[in-house]
Design an enzyme around this catalytic site. Structure first.
Site: not given
Ligand code: TTP
Ligand code: MG
Length: 413
Positions: A14, A109-110
């Site tokens: 992630d 992003d996963e």
């Molecule tokens: P996430 O993996 O939930 O968040 P992140 O990568 O920004 O932070 P973390 O370090 O906690 O993993 O989401 C991945 C991407 O998806 C994030 O960068 C932006 C997008 N996203 C949105 O556009 N809207 C949302 O509500 C969420 C949760 C994520």
């Molecule tokens: Mg993330």
């Protein structure tokens, strides 16, 4: 736990603050600062994500932008660009495929990776995870958090345990202890409503849910009840399903809704030049050139006009794309002459490597090469055409607000 699950080695990756980290990487002056990525920094929108520096102030994904700005007034707002993030995801996939063919994109992003059959080639799954983390850091200048587990459910749980830049392994022997006190919402697949319903019944942790007889769960929730029962015991037999994200790039484009309507030809052309430079830079990064240029113009009354022009040669220089747009612009009859959106797109693509040079003008090619190198290092629009400089906008004051697509002064230079 089931034998089949126990013997697998699954990695879940992630990316950390994904959209914000990509923006910080492309614009190094954003590094170390609170950054909020959102739909439209000028409009009413919500936070897509934010850098860890902004999270300290309580800014969160999904929060209305107004509330986020109150919590962190010094945050720098950036309009998100999904194509940039997809491109980064493709780069991540290219790294992961060196370790297994079984790679599944789970979200933007996963990614899941099944290394059961390949871990012996690299000595262990942990070694693979360390190598992936260091390559993502070195080659993409980004960080990620990785979890390793005997199945997808536990690998995903593990990757969230040490964020950011973490590496966590959940072994089969630890599963019972970890799940016993784990709040229900932290297990992938248990949403807020279901959690609230169980909380009302006094069930707060996975351990507590696991003790409810399966027939009771099945009676009230059907097959999902059975699945829940298994999840709370850390069981998940779902395979890593590879699907190839080799999106064939058909076109590359950018559009921009202006903060206020514009009408002067010089203003319009200036925005088109900024957009054309962005498109050119993306094409060069992807290694493409294109022959068809499209210009989209939306007027204040929402009349939208799109015109294409196909030329003989494949181009990927912003200035050449701009020149084609200029000739298209002459052919577009404007109704109101007040423009609210402009867009530039290049299609009919081919890989630039197929030809020694796609750019007719050798001088332009050299300028692009040098500016790409500088902008890669110091951020988009660090080196730019004089006509895009903020100072040249002084006579037309309100155009300074174009900073969302045009240069931001880089304090580091
Ligand atoms: P996430 O993996 O939930 O968040 P992140 O990568 O920004 O932070 P973390 O370090 O906690 O993993 O989401 C991945 C991407 O998806 C994030 O960068 C932006 C997008 N996203 C949105 O556009 N809207 C949302 O509500 C969420 C949760 C994520
Ligand atoms: Mg993330």
């Amino acid at each position: 736990m089931n034998q089949k699950c126990e013997s697998r080695k699954i990695i879940h990756l992630d990316m950390d603050a994904f959209f914000a980290s990509v923006e910080q990487k492309l614009n190094p002056h954003l590094k170390g600062k609170p950054v909020i990525v959102c739909g439209d920094p000028e409009g009413r929108t919500v936070v897509s994500t934010c850098s860890y520096e902004a999270r300290k102030y309580g800014v969160k994904s999904g929060m209305p932008l107004g509330k986020a700005r109150k919590r962190c007034p010094q945050a720098i707002l950036v309009g998100g660009d999904i194509e940039k993030y997809l491109h980064t995801l493709l780069e991540i996939m290219n790294i992961l495929r060196d370790y297994s063919d079984l790679v599944e994109v789970f979200s933007i992003d996963e990614v899941f990776l099944d290394v059961t059959e390949t871990e012996h080639l690299f000595s262990s799954a942990e070694k693979i995870a360390k190598e992936i983390k260091s390559r993502i850091k070195k080659e993409l200048n980004l960080t990620c958090s990785i979890g390793i587990g005997p199945n997808k459910l536990l690998a995903k749980l593990a990757s969230g345990m040490n964020k950011p830049d973490g590496l966590t392994v959940i072994s089969s022997s630890q599963v019972g202890e970890i799940l016993e006190s784990l709040p229900l919402s932290e297990l992938c697949g248990i949403g807020q409503n279901l959690e609230a319903a169980f909380n009302k019944m006094g069930v707060r942790t996975c351990g507590e849910l696991a003790r409810i007889p399966v027939w009771k769960l099945k009676k009230s929730l059907g097959l999902y009840g059975v699945q829940l029962h298994q999840m709370c015991r850390g069981m998940d037999e779902s395979p890593v399903e590879p699907h190839w994200l080799e999106r064939e790039v058909k076109s590359v484009g950018h559009s921009y809704t202006l903060p206020c309507d514009i009408s002067y030809k010089t203003e319009i052309e200036r925005v088109i030049l900024g957009l054309a430079e962005k498109v050119g830079r993306r094409l060069r990064k992807l290694g493409y050139g294109g022959r068809t240029v499209s210009l989209v113009i939306r007027e204040s009354d929402f009349t939208t006009c799109s015109r294409n022009k196909t030329i003989d040669t494949y181009i990927n220089s912003g200035y050449e794309i701009f020149k084609v747009c200029q000739s298209i612009l002459k052919r577009i009859p404007l109704q109101t002459k007040k423009i609210r959106l402009l867009g530039v797109r290049v299609s009919s693509l081919r890989k630039s490597g197929l030809q020694p040079s796609l750019v007719k003008d050798k001088k332009l090619e050299k300028i692009d090469r040098v500016s790409d190198r500088i902008n890669d290092k110091f951020g988009e629009f660090t080196l730019l055409r004089a006509s895009l400089l903020e100072d040249s906008l002084k006579p037309i004051g309100h155009l300074k607000r174009f900073s969302a697509i045009l240069p931001r002064k880089n304090p580091n230079i």
